[in-house]
Design an enzyme around this catalytic site. Structure first.
Site, short mmCIF file in Angstrom:
data_model
loop_
_atom_site.label_atom_id
_atom_site.label_comp_id
_atom_site.label_asym_id
_atom_site.label_seq_id
_atom_site.Cartn_x
_atom_site.Cartn_y
_atom_site.Cartn_z
CE1 TYR A 139 -3.11 3.11 0.84
CE2 TYR A 139 -1.66 3.43 2.72
CZ TYR A 139 -2.66 3.89 1.88
OH TYR A 139 -3.19 5.14 2.07
CE LYS A 177 -10.62 3.82 6.83
NZ LYS A 177 -10.01 3.63 5.50
#
EC number: 5.1.3.20
Length: 330
Positions: A139, A177
Site C-alpha cells: 500500500y 472501514k
C-alpha cells in the site's frame, strides 16, 4: 463548473463532498465502487449531480463527457495496509491514479489527491524528501511510486497538482472501514460493548499506551483540501497532519470522558480511569514486534509555507466532537 470526487462514498471523499456542499457546491460528480453497498450511507445527506462507477469514469472523463471540469479530488484507493495482493494494489492505486492525472492535465483541471504517511515506513523523520521515504508494505509503495511520478510531472504541469500525505485520520463517515477504521472509532465501540478500552502495554521503551501518532481530524483534512481548491496556483506534495504527536492514552481517555459526560458523569484523570478498569493495558503482540511505528509526527513546514495557517484540532477537541457524533448515530 463541475467538481469530481473519486472515492466519494468513502471516508475522506464523503467528508470532502459534504464540505463542498456546505460552501454551496452541488455540481459534483461522485465516483466510487459500491461493491460494498453500505458505503452509500455516507452520501445520503450530501447533494451530488451524478454518480459513476469507477470502471467507467476514466474513459468518460478522458473523452470530455463532463464538459468543463474545475477540479478532481482523487480520494479513491484501496487503503488496507494489510492487503497482500500487490497486483490489485498497484492497478487500483497506481495505474488508475495515473490515468486520472493524465486526464486532468489534458483538460487543465485541478488535481488534488490522497497520498499517505505510509510512504515514510519506519522512518523517524516525516518530511517530504526522497531520502526518508521507505514504505514497509505494498500500500505504502503504491502511494510512494505515484508521488515519484508527480515529482517528475510537476515542473512542466500547466494546472494544479496537490498531493496530501494523510497521517492518522479519524472522524465521521468511517464506519464502513471495519478493522481499518481509526483507533478512536474502535475505542468508542469497545467501551460501549465492554465498559473499558484496551490499549497495548509497554513496548520499545514506551510506557503503556504512550506510543504516539499524529492523529488528525477529518474536519481538518477537508479544510486543507478546500484551501488548495481555492488556491489553484499552489502545487506540491504536502504532509497533512497536526504536527503534534499524541499518545494512544489521549484517544482512549477522551473517548471515556466524553461518553461519561454524555451520561452526566464527571471526567476522570487517566490514572483514575486505569485504576477503575476503564482503560486496560494488554501485552504487546509478538506478531507486531519490529513492524510497529511507535511515533509519527507530520513536519508542517511545507504546508505552512504554502499559506495554510489555520489551527488543527487536538485529540481532545476532535475526538470529543467525533464521539458525540457517533453517539448520535447509534
Amino acid at each position: 463548473m463541475t467538481v469530481i470526487v473519486t472515492g466519494a462514498a468513502g471516508f475522506i471523499g464523503a467528508n470532502i463532498v459534504k464540505a463542498l456542499n456546505e460552501r454551496g457546491e452541488s455540481r459534483i460528480i461522485a465516483v466510487d465502487n459500491l461493491t460494498r453497498a453500505d458505503k452509500f450511507r455516507n452520501l445520503v445527506d450530501c447533494e451530488i449531480d451524478d454518480y459513476l462507477d469507477k470502471t467507467e469514469f476514466v474513459e468518460r472523463f478522458t473523452r470530455g463527457d463532463f464538459g468543463k471540469v474545475r477540479a478532481v479530488f482523487h480520494e479513491g484507493a484501496c487503503s488496507d495496509t494489510m492487503e497482500t495482493d500487490g497486483r490489485y494494489m498497484m492497478d487500483n492505486n497506481f495505474r488508475y491514479s495515473r490515468a486520472v492525472l493524465d486526464a486532468c492535465l489534458a483538460q487543465g483541471a485541478q488535481f488534488l489527491y490522497a497520498s499517505s504517511a505510509a510512504i515514510y515506513g519506519g522512518s523517524t523523520r516525516f518530511v517530504e524528501e526522497r531520502e526518508v521515504e521507505a514504505p514497509l508494505n505494498v500500500y505504502g509503495y503504491s502511494k510512494f511510486l505515484f508521488d515519484q511520478v508527480i515529482r517528475r510531472v510537476l515542473p512542466s504541469a500547466k494546472s494544479q497538482i496537490a498531493g496530501f500525505r494523510y497521517f492518522n485520520v479519524y472522524g465521521p463517515r468511517e464506519t464502513h472501514k471495519g478493522r481499518m477504521a481509526s483507533v478512536a472509532f474502535h475505542n468508542f465501540n469497545q467501551f460501549r460493548a465492554e465498559g473499558k478500552v484496551k490499549l497495548f502495554g509497554e513496548y520499545n521503551g514506551y510506557a503503556p499506551g504512550e506510543q504516539t501518532r499524529d492523529f488528525v481530524s477529518v474536519e481538518d483534512v477537508a479544510k486543507v483540501n478546500l484551501f488548495f481548491f481555492d488556491h489553484p496556483e499552489k502545487s506540491g506534495i504536502f504532509n497533512l497532519g497536526t504536527g503534534r504527536a499524541q499518545p494512544f492514552n489521549d484517544i482512549a481517555s477522551t473517548v471515556v470522558n466524553t461518553l461519561r459526560a454524555l451520561d452526566n458523569l464527571p471526567p476522570l484523570t487517566l490514572a483514575q480511569q486505569v485504576e477503575q478498569g476503564l482503560i486496560e493495558y494488554v501485552a504487546f503482540p509478538d506478531a507486531l514486534r519490529g513492524k510497529y511505528q511507535c511515533f509519527t509526527q507530520a513536519d508542517q513546514t511545507k504546508l505552512r509555507g504554502a499559506g495554510y495557517d489555520a489551527p488543527f484540532l487536538t485529540v481532545q477537541e476532535g475526538v470529543d466532537r467525533y464521539v458525540r457524533w457517533l453517539s448520535g448515530q447509534v
